[in-house]
Structures are given as C-alpha cells and as structure tokens.
Motif scaffolding. Structure first.
Motif, short mmCIF file in Angstrom:
data_model
loop_
_atom_site.label_atom_id
_atom_site.label_comp_id
_atom_site.label_asym_id
_atom_site.label_seq_id
_atom_site.Cartn_x
_atom_site.Cartn_y
_atom_site.Cartn_z
N ALA A 43 0.69 -1.15 0.00
CA ALA A 43 0.14 0.01 -0.05
C ALA A 43 0.84 1.12 -0.05
N PRO A 44 0.69 2.12 -0.66
CA PRO A 44 -0.60 2.39 -1.33
C PRO A 44 -0.69 2.25 -2.91
N TRP A 45 0.43 1.34 -3.40
CA TRP A 45 0.40 0.76 -4.54
C TRP A 45 1.07 -0.74 -4.56
N SER A 46 1.01 -1.59 -5.31
CA SER A 46 1.80 -2.64 -5.80
C SER A 46 2.79 -2.58 -6.92
N ASN A 47 3.67 -3.20 -6.84
CA ASN A 47 4.93 -3.28 -7.70
C ASN A 47 5.42 -1.89 -8.13
N HIS A 57 -4.37 -4.05 -8.99
CA HIS A 57 -4.03 -3.40 -10.20
C HIS A 57 -2.77 -4.24 -10.96
N PRO A 58 -2.62 -3.95 -12.18
CA PRO A 58 -1.11 -4.61 -12.81
C PRO A 58 -0.06 -3.44 -12.68
N ILE A 59 0.90 -4.13 -12.94
CA ILE A 59 2.06 -3.25 -12.76
C ILE A 59 1.84 -1.83 -13.62
N ASN A 60 2.64 -0.91 -12.98
CA ASN A 60 2.88 0.32 -13.55
C ASN A 60 1.06 1.00 -13.94
N ALA A 61 0.11 0.68 -13.13
CA ALA A 61 -1.33 0.93 -13.70
C ALA A 61 -1.45 2.44 -13.59
N HIS A 62 -0.64 3.24 -12.91
CA HIS A 62 -0.79 4.71 -12.87
C HIS A 62 -0.34 5.11 -14.16
N HIS A 63 0.23 4.46 -15.12
CA HIS A 63 0.58 4.96 -16.51
C HIS A 63 0.07 4.20 -17.62
#
Length: 289
Positions: free
Chosen positions: A60-64, A256-262
C-alpha cells in the motif's frame, strides 16, 4: 538485532508476525508437523530487517513498480524516488518499509495499524485471523490527505517451491512489455503460463501480472503433503514471480497490474478523496493431503 514477534495459533497452524518490519508475516506452519506453509524465515532473515526475506507483507498505497518518477494526481504531479537499492523504480508503496503498531492481539487474532505520511497521508489496518487452518488477511486503507490520490493494494506472500509444486489460478490475459520496459499491453496467456488447470511451475523466469482473475487459486504441494486453497477479495489481478532456481515463488493478489498509474484507464486503481477507503482480503486454507 532482536525483532519483537506476535504469535497466533489455532488447532491446525501457528503463525508469527513482525509488526515493526512492515507488518510482515514471518513463519506460518502446520502445528502437527512443523511444515512451512509460507517460505520459512530463520534468525538471519529476521536480523536482515527486510520484509523481502520474510513470509508475506502488505502492499500500500500501490503494488509493484511505478515508472516515470511519479504519477499525475488531480492536483498535479506527485514525484516518487526509488525506495530500494536494487530497483530503479519506486516499488510496492510505503507501508512495507515502516513499523506498524499493535492495536489488538489474542490467541487467534491480531490487528496492526499504520499512520503514514509517505508519500501522502493515509491510515492502514491489517487484520490477521487464524481459524481451523485458515489464515485470513484483510488490508484496509483510508486516505487522509487533503489532495485526492490514486490507490492500489496487494499482498506479497512467498511460498515454498518444490519440484512438484503445482498452481491452479485461472486468468484471461497477461501483461507483457516491449523493449525491456515495464508491461504495457495485454496478451493471450501462453500455454506454459496458463494455470487454468493445475500444472507445475515453469522452470524459466516468470515475473508478470495476470488479469481477469476470479480470485481463486490452489497451491498444491504433493511431496510436502498439503495444499492451500485460496480466495481473494478486492483483487482482480495476480502477480506471479518464479525466480530461476530458487526454493520459493510468489503469488501476489493485487488490485491492479504493474505500472497501472501510467496505463490507459489506470486499471484497478481507485481515486480516493480524504476519508474514503479501499480494501483487499486474502484467505489461505491449509488442507493436509
């Protein structure tokens, strides 16, 4: 380095937890045999002070990984620096690198909490419960910053890997990369990575996110004499990490998948305003064979 541990037990299993090391689970074992159900951690692993040497830790607050040095929020760009010495990207959020507080501890239950200011203000709770050989983990995070931000959650368990270890975890797509960058496109799952039916783990490296996962999986350990029947909530993806010639693998339920922020549409991420929350849960039922 002496690390304070909490201990839980039910009729079938026992568990140790290191709140100060990112709320990590240390050892989960079958009580009757001592069989390790998560990758076993010895005193040297504890003394390392790193959750990456232990059994499982929250994300948290994100994965990978997140690329490009940060990500865009509604109020502007949030810059993020790499948070390990081994990876050029910020990885797995900030909760795993901070000490957590013990809110409650009894024979079969523990609740840990974290009030974090990094990389923005949030409060996390981790509820851990043993019942008849089932390890229940619930991660709950509330955004406390005045500026809205994108959230994703996960858990990072390490499992023992044997020559006959089998995985059954149905998914519809896998995320692949171009030119050694972070994954950017979904593709049909190749046969040797398709776990729609139980199969042994690949002998080559796997470090990928799988999507449209219904949340169920079975980890079969025939030679070790047990299976784990698992289910997740709040996780429509899993990450599978099978390093080459190592005695462990990772099966990570994530939102969420890897690098979902982009990625287009920020798949699996949630934009939280102050006071809003998100959760993820994982159940692992130990069954002797």
């Amino acid at each position: 380095m002496s690390v304070p541990l909490l201990h839980l037990q039910d009729r079938l299993t026992r568990l140790s937890i290191a709140p100060e090391l990112g709320a990590s689970l240390v050892n989960w074992q079958a009580s009757a045999t001592g069989q390790a159900l998560l990758r076993p951690a010895d005193e040297a692993a504890l003394a390392s002070g790193s959750p990456r040497q232990l059994g499982c830790y929250p994300l948290a607050p994100w994965s990978n990984r997140i690329a490009e040095g940060g990500f865009l929020r509604p109020d502007g760009w949030l810059a993020l620096a790499p948070n390990t010495g081994h990876d050029p990207y910020p990885i797995h959020g900030s909760a795993w690198q901070q000490p957590w507080q013990v809110e409650h501890h009894s024979e079969r239950r523990a609740r840990l909490s974290l009030d974090s200011a990094l990389p923005f203000a949030y409060r996390a709770t981790l509820d851990i419960h043993l019942h008849e050989g089932c390890l229940n983990i619930d991660l709950h995070v509330t955004h406390q910053d005045s500026a809205a931000s994108w959230y994703g959650l996960g858990l990072h368990p390490y499992f023992p890997r044997h020559a006959d270890t089998q995985l059954h975890a149905q998914a519809r797509t896998v995320w692949l990369a171009e030119n050694e960058a972070l994954p950017s496109r979904q593709a049909e799952i190749p046969d040797h990575w398709n776990f729609a039916k139980p199969r042994t783990l690949p002998t080559t490296l796997v470090d990928h996110a799988f999507s449209e996962w219904p949340g169920n999986c079975v980890i079969e350990q025939p030679g070790a004499g047990y299976r784990l029947v698992c289910s997740a909530s709040g996780a429509e993806h899993y990450l599978l990490f099978c390093p080459h010639e190592q005695p462990f693998f990772c099966f990570e339920p994530v939102s969420h998948p890897i690098n979902a922020h982009h990625l287009p549409g920020r798949p699996g991420l949630r934009l939280l305003q102050k006071g809003e929350s998100t959760s993820l849960g994982f159940r692992m039922q130990y069954q002797p064979l």
